[in-house]
Design a protein around this motif. Structure first.
Motif, mmCIF file in Angstrom:
data_model
loop_
_atom_site.group_PDB
_atom_site.id
_atom_site.type_symbol
_atom_site.label_atom_id
_atom_site.label_comp_id
_atom_site.label_asym_id
_atom_site.label_seq_id
_atom_site.Cartn_x
_atom_site.Cartn_y
_atom_site.Cartn_z
ATOM 1 N N ILE A 103 53.806 56.672 17.799
ATOM 2 C CA ILE A 103 55.137 56.393 17.249
ATOM 3 C C ILE A 103 55.078 56.075 15.752
ATOM 4 C CG2 ILE A 103 56.182 55.769 19.461
ATOM 5 C CD1 ILE A 103 56.164 52.830 18.522
ATOM 6 N N GLU A 104 53.921 55.636 15.275
ATOM 7 C CA GLU A 104 53.777 55.422 13.821
ATOM 8 C C GLU A 104 53.952 56.727 13.051
ATOM 9 O OE1 GLU A 104 50.739 51.581 13.487
ATOM 10 O OE2 GLU A 104 49.877 53.584 13.639
ATOM 11 N N GLU A 105 53.666 57.861 13.698
ATOM 12 C CA GLU A 105 53.769 59.177 13.054
ATOM 13 C C GLU A 105 55.200 59.722 13.046
ATOM 14 O OE1 GLU A 105 50.961 61.795 14.936
ATOM 15 O OE2 GLU A 105 49.325 60.353 14.708
ATOM 16 N N ILE A 106 56.064 59.130 13.846
ATOM 17 C CA ILE A 106 57.424 59.658 13.997
ATOM 18 C C ILE A 106 58.205 59.696 12.686
ATOM 19 C CG2 ILE A 106 59.687 59.084 15.012
ATOM 20 C CD1 ILE A 106 58.174 58.630 17.658
ATOM 21 N N PRO A 107 58.235 58.616 11.893
ATOM 22 C CA PRO A 107 59.026 58.703 10.653
ATOM 23 C C PRO A 107 58.616 59.868 9.755
ATOM 24 C CG PRO A 107 58.537 56.414 11.144
ATOM 25 C CD PRO A 107 57.724 57.249 12.115
ATOM 26 N N ALA A 108 57.328 60.111 9.615
ATOM 27 C CA ALA A 108 56.876 61.220 8.759
ATOM 28 C C ALA A 108 57.312 62.564 9.330
ATOM 29 C CB ALA A 108 55.355 61.170 8.598
ATOM 30 N N LYS A 109 57.229 62.717 10.674
ATOM 31 C CA LYS A 109 57.642 63.979 11.313
ATOM 32 C C LYS A 109 59.142 64.218 11.117
ATOM 33 C CE LYS A 109 54.084 64.080 14.861
ATOM 34 N NZ LYS A 109 53.757 63.876 16.275
ATOM 35 N N VAL A 110 59.928 63.178 11.326
ATOM 36 C CA VAL A 110 61.378 63.315 11.179
ATOM 37 C C VAL A 110 61.730 63.565 9.714
ATOM 38 C CG1 VAL A 110 63.626 62.205 11.467
ATOM 39 C CG2 VAL A 110 61.872 61.907 13.221
ATOM 40 N N ASN A 111 61.093 62.836 8.819
ATOM 41 C CA ASN A 111 61.361 62.992 7.387
ATOM 42 C C ASN A 111 61.073 64.430 6.935
ATOM 43 O OD1 ASN A 111 62.180 62.121 4.835
ATOM 44 N ND2 ASN A 111 60.119 61.494 4.273
ATOM 45 N N LYS A 112 59.952 64.977 7.379
ATOM 46 C CA LYS A 112 59.596 66.359 7.030
ATOM 47 C C LYS A 112 60.674 67.317 7.554
ATOM 48 C CE LYS A 112 55.936 69.759 7.487
ATOM 49 N NZ LYS A 112 54.695 70.159 8.140
ATOM 50 N N CYS A 113 61.121 67.090 8.772
ATOM 51 C CA CYS A 113 62.164 67.932 9.374
ATOM 52 C C CYS A 113 63.459 67.825 8.574
ATOM 53 C CB CYS A 113 62.386 67.496 10.821
ATOM 54 S SG CYS A 113 63.740 68.333 11.667
ATOM 55 N N LEU A 114 63.885 66.600 8.264
ATOM 56 C CA LEU A 114 65.143 66.402 7.536
ATOM 57 C C LEU A 114 65.093 67.000 6.132
ATOM 58 C CD1 LEU A 114 66.252 62.779 8.497
ATOM 59 C CD2 LEU A 114 67.118 64.957 9.375
ATOM 60 N N ARG A 115 63.953 66.875 5.466
ATOM 61 C CA ARG A 115 63.814 67.441 4.109
ATOM 62 C C ARG A 115 63.967 68.955 4.125
ATOM 63 N NH1 ARG A 115 59.180 64.108 3.346
ATOM 64 N NH2 ARG A 115 57.974 66.020 3.439
ATOM 65 N N ALA A 116 63.647 69.576 5.270
ATOM 66 C CA ALA A 116 63.739 71.044 5.387
ATOM 67 C C ALA A 116 65.152 71.508 5.745
ATOM 68 C CB ALA A 116 62.738 71.536 6.431
ATOM 69 N N LEU A 117 66.072 70.568 5.953
ATOM 70 C CA LEU A 117 67.446 70.928 6.344
ATOM 71 C C LEU A 117 68.409 70.770 5.175
ATOM 72 C CD1 LEU A 117 67.661 69.038 9.764
ATOM 73 C CD2 LEU A 117 67.343 71.497 9.440
ATOM 74 N N SER A 118 69.157 71.806 4.922
ATOM 75 C CA SER A 118 70.215 71.724 3.914
ATOM 76 C C SER A 118 71.468 71.139 4.571
ATOM 77 C CB SER A 118 70.528 73.115 3.374
ATOM 78 O OG SER A 118 71.147 73.896 4.397
ATOM 79 N N VAL A 119 72.468 70.841 3.770
ATOM 80 C CA VAL A 119 73.747 70.372 4.304
ATOM 81 C C VAL A 119 74.304 71.438 5.256
ATOM 82 C CG1 VAL A 119 76.123 69.759 3.699
ATOM 83 C CG2 VAL A 119 74.229 68.899 2.314
ATOM 84 N N LYS A 120 74.164 72.690 4.867
ATOM 85 C CA LYS A 120 74.641 73.811 5.690
ATOM 86 C C LYS A 120 73.867 73.871 7.025
ATOM 87 C CE LYS A 120 77.163 77.782 4.903
ATOM 88 N NZ LYS A 120 78.456 77.290 5.349
#
Length: 165
Positions: A103-120
C-alpha cells in the motif's frame, strides 16, 4: 464537492489516507490486526490486503479505458481476485509488513496514472460491467473507486479499533 476536486487535491487525499492507514497498522499488534469484529466484517489485515489489490486494479482499469474507451470496465463483488485478497487462505499466509509495503506504493501508482490523464481523458465514458455505473466517466472511477474508496477503508479500520476496546 468531489467534481471540483483537482488532481492535486485527489493525490493529497490519497497520500494522507494511505499514510493514516500505515501509521495505524504499524502501531498495532498482530492479534489486533488479524481480529474480526464479527463474521460479517473484515479484519484490519483483510482491509489492507483488499486496498493493496483493489487500487492497482482500478488504476489498470483507467489505463485500459484510456487505451480503448469501447472496452467494458469494472467487476462484480464476486470477482475472483477481489475475493482472494480477503480470503482466509490469503490472509493466513500474508505478512502485514509485505501488505504495508504494497500500500506504500499506491500513491506513486495513482499519481503516475493521474499525470497521464488530461482533463478530456477524465471525461471519457466507457461501458461498465456494473449496471449502476453505466455512463460514468474516468473521473468517477478516480473519485469514487480510488479516492473515496481508500478514505472509506481508513474509516473502516478506525471502526474496527473502536469495537476492540
Amino acid at each position: 464537492m468531489v467534481h471540483k476536486m483537482t488532481n492535486e487535491a485527489r493525490m493529497n487525499a490519497i497520500n494522507e489516507n494511505i499514510q493514516v492507514m500505515i501509521d495505524i497498522v504499524n502501531r498495532l499488534d498482530e492479534d489486533t490486526i488479524r481480529w474480526n469484529p464479527s463474521s460479517e466484517e473484515w479484519s484490519i489485515i483483510q482491509i489492507v490486503s483488499h486496498v493493496a489489490e483493489a487500487i492497482p486494479y482500478w488504476v489498470k482499469q483507467i489505463q485500459n479505458i484510456k487505451l480503448d474507451p469501447s472496452a467494458e470496465w469494472g467487476r462484480g463483488l464476486q470477482d475472483e481476485d477481489r475475493l482472494y485478497a480477503v480470503s482466509e487462505e490469503k490472509i493466513n499466509k500474508s505478512d502485514i509488513k509485505e501488505l504495508v509495503s504494497a500500500i506504500e506504493e499506491i500513491p506513486a501508482k495513482v499519481n503516475k496514472c493521474l499525470r497521464a490523464l488530461s482533463v478530456k481523458d477524465m471525461e471519457i465514458v466507457a461501458p461498465s460491467r456494473n449496471p449502476n455505473f453505466k455512463g460514468k466517466p474516468i473521473q468517477f472511477i478516480v473519485d469514487n473507486l480510488i479516492v473515496k474508496h481508500i478514505e472509506g477503508h481508513v474509516s473502516q479500520i478506525k471502526r474496527n479499533l473502536s469495537k476492540r476496546k
